[in-house]
Design a protein around this motif. Sequence first.
Motif, short mmCIF file in Angstrom:
data_model
loop_
_atom_site.label_atom_id
_atom_site.label_comp_id
_atom_site.label_asym_id
_atom_site.label_seq_id
_atom_site.Cartn_x
_atom_site.Cartn_y
_atom_site.Cartn_z
N PHE A 108 0.82 -1.22 0.00
CA PHE A 108 0.00 0.00 0.00
C PHE A 108 0.85 1.27 0.00
N GLY A 109 2.17 1.09 0.09
CA GLY A 109 3.03 2.26 0.21
C GLY A 109 2.87 2.97 1.54
N LYS A 110 2.57 2.20 2.60
CA LYS A 110 2.34 2.76 3.93
C LYS A 110 3.34 2.18 4.92
N ASN A 111 3.55 2.90 6.01
CA ASN A 111 4.42 2.44 7.09
C ASN A 111 3.59 1.87 8.23
N ALA A 112 4.26 1.14 9.10
CA ALA A 112 3.59 0.60 10.28
C ALA A 112 2.96 1.72 11.09
N GLY A 113 1.72 1.49 11.53
CA GLY A 113 1.03 2.48 12.34
C GLY A 113 0.18 3.45 11.56
N GLU A 114 0.14 3.31 10.24
CA GLU A 114 -0.66 4.21 9.40
C GLU A 114 -1.90 3.48 8.88
N PHE A 115 -2.81 4.26 8.28
CA PHE A 115 -4.01 3.70 7.68
C PHE A 115 -3.90 3.73 6.16
N THR A 116 -4.55 2.78 5.50
CA THR A 116 -4.73 2.88 4.05
C THR A 116 -5.91 3.82 3.77
N GLU A 117 -6.13 4.11 2.51
CA GLU A 117 -7.28 4.95 2.13
C GLU A 117 -8.56 4.12 2.18
#
Length: 286
Positions: A108-117
């Motif tokens: 998703f191109g996200k880091n740990a602790g973040e939300f996806t869209e």
Amino acid sequence: MSKEHPVIAITGSSGAGTSTVKNAFNHIFGRVGARPVIIEGDSFHKFDRKQMKTAMELEDKKGNKYFSHFGPEANHFDLIEKTFKQYGEKGHCDRRYYIHSDEEGAPFGKNAGEFTEWEDVGRDSDLLFYEGLHGGVKDGNIDVAKYVDLLIGVVPVVNLEWIQKIHRDKEQRGYSAEATVDTIHRRMWDYINYLTPQFSRTHINFQRVPTVDTSNPFIARDIPTQDESFVVVRFQDHKYCDFVYLQDMVAGSFMSRPNTLVVPGGKMGFVMELILREQVEKMLKH
């Protein structure tokens, strides 16, 4: 509740063992050919990991030592209700993920602790399946339980729940026992007021009761095994259970009350599949 677009929810505290029930449902879905929309309770947190840390520090400065992931200040209870209601009426809903690790976030191109869209999902699904803390929560005018067709509670006796959480947080997340105990203490107010009441609304509860000493969970070296436990299965209504059939199928089981079945802990997964497969098949027939 919806017969055409049913909603199933597993609710239980962190460390309660909801993943065991989730695995049972995954087996069932595969065997009956069901196509579920999977909804994770973490996705309804109000804050990502960094924001939660900041919010907690601000609450501490105000003297609020009980701000936690378990309560309404840190969650979108209204969005859980909206999601269940929308799916029950239309057969689709919005979903996002909370990213627990960098590996999980990479696609998703996200880091740990973040939300996806948020994205619309479920248009080709048979049912919605939720696992998390608040599948049957009520708060003011918000009533999540009202929109759930099958609500399952996973509720070990509290000392066992704490032992499981302490060991899981140490092994999987690298937290010290002291840090986990601090988290348990911080969450206690919300645990009592928002988690515990859900288990009076569930259609079926699975409660693991150890047969070994767990009187001081904070020094326990091991998690009691399933063979060192019994599982108490409480049914809201007799329509969810054929007691004679289950006692014939599970050696060593017995009824302790007219709506309660007790089974050996080693048979927990087997009993879950026996009970829950029948419920899923009934839903899919509508």
